[in-house]
Design a protein around this motif. Structure first.
Motif, PDB file in Angstrom:
ATOM      1  N   ASP A 447      -7.414  15.206  -1.928  1.00  0.00           N
ATOM      2  CA  ASP A 447      -7.451  13.787  -2.291  1.00  0.00           C
ATOM      3  C   ASP A 447      -8.633  13.518  -3.213  1.00  0.00           C
ATOM      4  N   CYS A 448      -8.479  12.501  -4.059  1.00  0.00           N
ATOM      5  CA  CYS A 448      -9.599  12.075  -4.885  1.00  0.00           C
ATOM      6  C   CYS A 448     -10.587  11.308  -4.007  1.00  0.00           C
ATOM      7  N   PRO A 449     -11.878  11.640  -4.049  1.00  0.00           N
ATOM      8  CA  PRO A 449     -12.851  10.916  -3.225  1.00  0.00           C
ATOM      9  C   PRO A 449     -13.109   9.490  -3.699  1.00  0.00           C
ATOM     10  N   ARG A 450     -12.595   9.131  -4.888  1.00  0.00           N
ATOM     11  CA  ARG A 450     -12.878   7.808  -5.447  1.00  0.00           C
ATOM     12  C   ARG A 450     -11.635   6.931  -5.563  1.00  0.00           C
ATOM     13  N   CYS A 469      -8.990   8.270 -12.356  1.00  0.00           N
ATOM     14  CA  CYS A 469     -10.401   7.956 -12.627  1.00  0.00           C
ATOM     15  C   CYS A 469     -11.112   9.052 -13.411  1.00  0.00           C
ATOM     16  N   GLY A 470     -10.470  10.238 -13.554  1.00  0.00           N
ATOM     17  CA  GLY A 470     -11.087  11.314 -14.313  1.00  0.00           C
ATOM     18  C   GLY A 470     -11.956  12.255 -13.492  1.00  0.00           C
ATOM     19  N   HIS A 471     -12.124  11.973 -12.201  1.00  0.00           N
ATOM     20  CA  HIS A 471     -12.941  12.859 -11.355  1.00  0.00           C
ATOM     21  C   HIS A 471     -12.321  14.253 -11.325  1.00  0.00           C
ATOM     22  N   GLN A 472     -13.167  15.282 -11.383  1.00  0.00           N
ATOM     23  CA  GLN A 472     -12.653  16.645 -11.344  1.00  0.00           C
ATOM     24  C   GLN A 472     -13.630  17.572 -10.645  1.00  0.00           C
ATOM     25  N   ARG A 473     -13.082  18.647 -10.112  1.00  0.00           N
ATOM     26  CA  ARG A 473     -13.909  19.677  -9.478  1.00  0.00           C
ATOM     27  C   ARG A 473     -13.148  20.999  -9.519  1.00  0.00           C
TER      28      ARG A 473
END
Length: 733
Positions: A447-450, A469-473
């Motif tokens: 899941d995305c944390p944001r 949102c563009g979050h990545q890891r």
């Protein structure tokens, strides 16, 4: 009291819905200052560039609180009277602070006090020695040959931007004594261009469209040019533009995407020997200002741009064209939420010039306006030239064995077309490898944390990315919950489909075109050129492939998941799915070979799909409009969304509940729906909610919003959230 015309009312870029008064310094003559002029003013601890809206003889501001204007930045207003009125009307209609609206409409460099003067233009021309050269003597240097040949036809020289070669080619010719360069700031020098293409012969429907619009070039009319994909709408535009510029008038052309701009520019450059101004977000701030000034100074006869180009000055307007008018990219989704298409219609009306809205799949709002006789429909029912419309087939994939969303019957049809030398387009509007990464042992998913969303797995980069949102890891080899290595990719994206096609058709070149493969500057144009050349036999991509591109070699277009938009929560979902299906279908059969379209579905009896395959878009639009009428949805009613977001989960709902109470007290003929959490409540770390306002009386909607905004601005609760108003929203999510 202050003496006559010593007060300047200024729209300052700020989120406040008010204007600010300043004292005119003695060194400035009020007679030289006009509405639309840029001025530098003190604002709190800042110095900001604002726009003069009026000169007054009095103000409510106490004399000791009245600050002096610092500097007048323009000898002539940056915004002429028409453009000033357009922005003022738009700010009022979309209920956006006027100062911020002016700032949005101006090129970035004009929002600063240090910019605005035209940059010099580098011109190149042949020396006497260069004019004596025979281009055939330079065959081993083709780029030098092209430059010499081009300049032989231009004794006055050519500006740098017209010479499509690297600078070292020009400096090499200069070192040999064959070229000289000079800097010019005079933009009145006409830029001529060699025309390399003749106008095409129009069919009967195209000719009728040209004649109909040409007969009304001296007044306002709105034309909906509805033409099937490949019907030659651009040729209609070109022949009308030739007439307009022959009368020394300017043309504004709006396109929804940057990706469509280069191919349109290229076609126009080959046909029209006049200067063009190009405006889109891919340009530098200096390039955008230069183009804006070329249009303002009447040097550019044609202005081509994306959404914000609607605010380009046009001293000698003759025609406005909005291509792909149905596209939601023409509506700004953040900040100043204006519709470039709707502002274009308003602008054409005020300028008393015609406007053409072009589309193969027009918006239901435009179809409705034709029914209400506000717009005149011009129909191009057949493809131009010898090309025929492709046949559409629904492929029932229930009970079918599927290989990464590719059914065996579809794979066999792909093989058939490839064997015959055709190109194949495979469309899936979902990028990445897989939309879900799941632990097989414990059920954990990424899941995305944001955001309230899953993260998409991108296999090539070994990354998880949130497409909201563009979050990545980076992907861990083990489950973060239980440590298992049994991580499974669930579902398909374009990356996974590309991999499956590569395994099935190893001897064919496959080209994927989506946002992931076209991030670098120029990569999209390079990919589109490769697709158009036929170098790649299989094209895989998202809607970037579907919008207006000409791939003459494509004989089969396939849609892997037609069901995606059939059951969306937005009431426009079915309309957009129908438009997307037909836009994708329109890429097939545009060349010499007949085209075929295969639409995979688990809902082969769905009435929407049946209508599209067995009838046409007009039949769908008629049925969809009836559904909208029964449900009292736009275009039969008017909507606005009051949105709020905050880092704290309860703040948006509390704020909107207060707004609802104020609105109910105003007793307007407007229905209030909500407030409710947004369908994706948490996005980019912020919680979101919305209150919908609906009415059949547009005036009542604006009266309510006009009365509501002062309440909001004075309420402390409003400071705990980020709020916005979206009039005529295109995205309900």
């Amino acid at each position: 009291m202050t003496t006559a015309h010593q007060i300047v009312r200024v729209a300052v870029p700020s989120p406040l819905y008010r204007l600010f008064d300043y004292r005119l310094p003695a060194k400035v003559d009020a007679a030289t200052l006009q509405p639309g002029s840029r001025v530098l003013v003190p604002f709190g601890r800042q110095r900001l560039v604002g726009i003069v809206t009026a000169l007054l003889s009095d103000t409510d501001v106490a004399p000791d609180k009245l600050k002096a204007l610092l500097e007048v930045l323009d000898a002539q207003p940056a915004l002429d009277a028409h453009l000033f009125a357009l922005i003022q009307w738009a700010a009022d209609y979309y209920h956006y602070p006027l100062g911020d609206a002016f700032a949005t409409a101006l090129p970035v460099l004009l929002r600063k006090s240090t910019a605005g003067k035209p940059a010099s233009i580098q011109w190149w021309k042949l020396t006497d020695a260069g004019r004596k050269l025979d281009p055939n003597d330079l065959k081993r240097a083709p780029r030098q040959t092209a430059v010499i040949a081009q300049l032989l036809n231009h004794s006055e020289g050519v500006p740098r931007q017209e010479l499509d070669v690297p600078l070292n080619v020009l400096t090499g010719l200069k070192d040999k004594g064959w070229l000289i360069d000079s800097e010019q700031t005079d933009r009145s020098q006409p830029i001529s261009r060699i025309v390399s293409q003749e106008k095409l012969v129009l069919n009967t429907d195209q000719q009728l469209a040209v004649e109909t619009v040409a007969a009304k070039l001296n007044g306002f009319s709105t034309f909906l040019l509805e033409g099937v994909t490949g019907s030659g709408k651009t040729e209609v535009y070109l022949q009308l533009i030739e007439t307009v510029i022959a009368n020394d008038k300017q043309v504004l052309i709006l396109v929804p995407e940057i990706g469509l701009t280069p191919q349109l520019v290229s076609r126009f450059e080959k046909r029209l020997p006049v200067p063009l101004a190009i405006l889109h977000s891919g340009l530098t701030d200096r390039q955008r200002l230069d183009a804006w000034q070329l249009a303002r100074d009447s040097v550019a006869k044609i202005v081509i741009g994306t959404r914000s180009a609607i605010f380009t000055p046009l001293p000698n307007p003759g025609l406005i064209i909005v291509d792909e008018e149905h596209d939601t990219s023409l509506k700004q989704q953040e900040g100043f939420r204006y519709s470039a298409r709707d502002l274009a219609v308003w602008r054409a009306h005020k300028l008393s010039i015609p406007i053409i809205l072009g589309s193969a799949t027009p918006s239901l709002e435009s179809v409705y306006n034709v029914e209400q006789q506000r717009y005149q429909r011009l129909h191009l029912p057949e493809r131009a030239g010898q090309a025929c419309m492709p046949k559409l087939h629904l492929l029932d994939v229930r009970h079918q064995a599927m290989q990464e969303m590719l059914s065996e019957p579809l794979l066999q049809r792909i093989q058939t077309h490839l064997t015959k030398g055709g190109q194949v387009l495979v469309f899936l509007n979902r990028r990445g490898f897989s939309p879900v990464l799941l632990c097989h042992d414990c059920g954990w998913h990424a899941d995305c944390p944001r955001c309230d969303s899953r993260m998409t797995f991108h296999q090539q980069k070994k990354q998880l990315r949130c497409h909201h949102c563009g979050h990545q890891r980076m992907v861990s080899p083990n489950c973060p919950d239980c440590g298992s290595s049994e991580l499974i990719a669930i579902g398909q994206g374009t990356e996974r489909v590309e991999q499956a096609l590569t395994a099935r058709f190893p001897d064919h070149t496959i080209l994927r075109i989506d946002r992931d493969t076209t991030r670098r500057k120029g990569s999209l144009q390079a990919a589109l050129s490769e697709a158009q050349s036929g170098a790649a036999q299989i094209l895989v991509g998202t809607q970037m492939l579907a919008k207006g591109h000409h791939f003459p070699g494509v004989t089969l277009a396939t849609i892997l998941d037609a069901d995606q938009g059939l059951f969306g929560s937005d009431f426009r979902s079915s309309e957009r799915m129908a438009q997307l299906i037909l836009q994708v279908a329109g890429r097939a059969g545009r060349g010499d070979q007949a085209g075929e379209v295969i639409i995979q579905t688990h809902q082969p009896d769905h009435p929407l799909l049946r209508q599209l395959v067995e009838q046409d878009y007009q039949a769908f639009a008629k049925a969809a409009l009836q559904e909208r009428s029964d449900a009292q949805l736009p275009p039969f009613t008017n909507l606005a969304l009051l949105r709020a977001e905050a880092p704290q989960p309860g703040a948006p709902m509390a704020f909107l509940e207060q707004c609802q109470q104020w609105a109910l007290g105003l007793q307007c003929a407007v229905q209030l729906w909500g407030p409710l959490p947004a369908p994706m409540e948490r996005r980019a770390g912020r919680y979101r909610a919305q209150l919908m306002l609906q009415t059949s009386q547009r005036g009542e909607l604006h009266r309510l919003l006009d009365s509501l905004i002062p309440h909001i601005e004075s309420e402390k609760l409003a400071r705990t959230v980020r709020w916005s108003i979206d009039v005529d929203p295109q995205d309900m999510l």
